[in-house]
Structures are given as C-alpha cells and as structure tokens.
Design a protein around this motif. Sequence first.
Motif, short mmCIF file in Angstrom:
data_model
loop_
_atom_site.label_atom_id
_atom_site.label_comp_id
_atom_site.label_asym_id
_atom_site.label_seq_id
_atom_site.Cartn_x
_atom_site.Cartn_y
_atom_site.Cartn_z
N VAL A 194 20.77 27.57 31.53
CA VAL A 194 20.44 26.59 32.57
C VAL A 194 21.69 26.37 33.43
CG1 VAL A 194 19.23 24.41 32.92
CG2 VAL A 194 19.21 25.44 30.67
N PRO A 195 22.11 27.35 34.23
CA PRO A 195 23.40 27.26 34.90
C PRO A 195 23.53 26.14 35.92
CG PRO A 195 22.16 29.14 35.71
CD PRO A 195 21.39 28.56 34.55
N ARG A 196 22.45 25.74 36.53
CA ARG A 196 22.56 24.71 37.57
C ARG A 196 22.25 23.30 37.06
NH1 ARG A 196 20.54 29.07 40.95
NH2 ARG A 196 22.24 29.64 42.34
N ALA A 197 21.88 23.20 35.83
CA ALA A 197 21.56 21.88 35.28
C ALA A 197 22.85 21.11 35.04
CB ALA A 197 20.80 22.02 33.98
N GLY A 198 22.80 19.82 35.30
CA GLY A 198 23.95 18.95 35.05
C GLY A 198 23.90 18.38 33.65
N ARG A 199 24.95 17.67 33.30
CA ARG A 199 25.08 17.08 31.97
C ARG A 199 23.89 16.21 31.61
NH1 ARG A 199 29.81 13.08 31.59
NH2 ARG A 199 30.76 14.90 32.53
N TYR A 200 23.50 15.31 32.52
CA TYR A 200 22.42 14.38 32.19
C TYR A 200 21.07 15.09 32.08
CZ TYR A 200 26.06 11.02 33.16
OH TYR A 200 27.24 10.32 33.14
N GLU A 201 20.86 16.08 32.91
CA GLU A 201 19.61 16.85 32.81
C GLU A 201 19.55 17.60 31.48
OE1 GLU A 201 17.14 20.45 34.96
OE2 GLU A 201 18.82 19.56 36.04
N LEU A 202 20.65 18.18 31.07
CA LEU A 202 20.67 18.88 29.78
C LEU A 202 20.44 17.91 28.63
CD1 LEU A 202 23.60 21.32 30.51
CD2 LEU A 202 21.21 21.96 30.10
N GLN A 203 21.08 16.75 28.70
CA GLN A 203 20.88 15.75 27.65
C GLN A 203 19.42 15.30 27.62
OE1 GLN A 203 23.90 12.94 28.87
NE2 GLN A 203 25.39 13.77 27.41
N ALA A 204 18.81 15.17 28.79
CA ALA A 204 17.40 14.78 28.85
C ALA A 204 16.51 15.87 28.27
CB ALA A 204 17.00 14.49 30.30
N ARG A 205 16.85 17.12 28.53
CA ARG A 205 16.06 18.22 27.97
C ARG A 205 16.18 18.28 26.45
NH1 ARG A 205 16.75 23.35 32.11
NH2 ARG A 205 16.13 22.24 34.00
N ILE A 206 17.37 18.00 25.95
CA ILE A 206 17.57 17.96 24.50
C ILE A 206 16.73 16.84 23.90
CG2 ILE A 206 19.25 17.44 22.68
CD1 ILE A 206 21.34 18.90 24.56
N ALA A 207 16.78 15.67 24.51
CA ALA A 207 15.99 14.53 24.03
C ALA A 207 14.50 14.86 24.08
CB ALA A 207 16.29 13.29 24.86
N ALA A 208 14.07 15.53 25.13
CA ALA A 208 12.65 15.90 25.27
C ALA A 208 12.23 16.82 24.15
CB ALA A 208 12.39 16.54 26.62
N CYS A 209 13.07 17.75 23.76
CA CYS A 209 12.75 18.65 22.64
C CYS A 209 12.49 17.85 21.37
CB CYS A 209 13.87 19.65 22.40
SG CYS A 209 13.98 20.98 23.61
N HIS A 210 13.32 16.84 21.14
CA HIS A 210 13.13 16.00 19.96
C HIS A 210 11.84 15.19 20.06
CE1 HIS A 210 16.86 16.78 17.82
NE2 HIS A 210 17.53 16.65 18.96
N LEU A 211 11.57 14.66 21.24
CA LEU A 211 10.39 13.82 21.43
C LEU A 211 9.08 14.62 21.35
CD1 LEU A 211 11.66 11.49 24.27
CD2 LEU A 211 11.18 10.86 21.91
N GLU A 212 9.12 15.86 21.77
CA GLU A 212 7.91 16.68 21.76
C GLU A 212 7.49 17.09 20.35
OE1 GLU A 212 9.13 19.88 24.29
OE2 GLU A 212 8.85 18.71 26.12
N ALA A 213 8.41 17.08 19.42
CA ALA A 213 8.11 17.49 18.05
C ALA A 213 7.49 16.34 17.27
CB ALA A 213 9.38 17.96 17.36
N SER A 214 6.48 16.67 16.49
CA SER A 214 5.83 15.64 15.67
C SER A 214 6.66 15.27 14.45
CB SER A 214 4.44 16.09 15.26
OG SER A 214 4.52 17.30 14.51
N ASP A 215 7.55 16.17 14.03
CA ASP A 215 8.44 15.91 12.90
C ASP A 215 9.62 16.88 12.98
OD1 ASP A 215 7.45 18.39 12.02
OD2 ASP A 215 6.06 17.47 10.62
N ALA A 216 10.57 16.72 12.09
CA ALA A 216 11.78 17.56 12.13
C ALA A 216 11.44 19.04 11.96
CB ALA A 216 12.77 17.11 11.06
N ALA A 217 10.47 19.34 11.11
CA ALA A 217 10.12 20.73 10.84
C ALA A 217 9.58 21.45 12.08
CB ALA A 217 9.12 20.81 9.70
#
Length: 131
Positions: A3-26
């Motif tokens: 994601v070369p053009r993404a900024g720090r906050y966008e990357l952090q938001a994408r990371i958070a979204a990955c966690h939120l999209e999952a129903s559990d850790a597995a």
Amino acid sequence: MLVPRAGRYELQARIAACHLEASDAASTNFARIAELYDALAFIDPTPVVERNRAVAVAMSQGPEAGLRLIDALVTSRGMEDYYLLPATRADLLRRMGRGTEAATEYEKALQLAPSEAEKRYLGKRLAETRR
C-alpha cells in the motif's frame, strides 16, 4: 510495497478493520495484517509497530517466525521498559513449549507491567506456565 500511497492513519484503520471483520481470533486475516504492518513499518518504523508486526507474523506464520522478529527488538533503544516485549516473548515461547524460558520472560513483564490488571493477567500466565 503493498500500500505505497497509504498514510499512517489509513494503514492503522485498515489493520483495525481486519480485526473488526473477523468473528473471532481464529478467523482473523493475520497474513493481511502482517502485510499492512510491513507497509506501516516502512513509513513509521517504531519499535512498537515492529512488535505489533511480529505478533501478526506469529499468528500467520507460527510462533518461531514471530520470535525471530521479537528477538531482533530486544536490544532496541527505548524498549527496555516496555512490558509488552517480554510478555510477547513469553507467550511465543510458551506456545513453542519452552516453559522455563517463558516463565523468565513473564517474570520480566510482570515487573514492568504498569497496572494491577496487567499484573494479575501476567501473574496468572506465569503460574500456568510453571505448572
């Protein structure tokens, strides 16, 4: 770079979204999270970002891969008092069946933990590891 053009906050938001999209850790897409942390580390190469990246790598590739990254951080300046570094090492060592080493790291983390809640949690993990 993923994601070369993404900024720090966008990357952090994408990371958070990955966690939120999952129903559990597995079901969490830790491989994707590790890729996002790779990109974040490129633009914000802090030891905390590297520690979080190591956790994502451990979750996607196994504790051995994560431990190699964590061990590289152990001598990082500014990480001496960061309790999550020995706590992470302890968890990875425990998952690898290296209980004695894990207990030593839990003890270090326990001494550095900033709150009573963290101390209780780490104390419980230490006791479990010693059994």
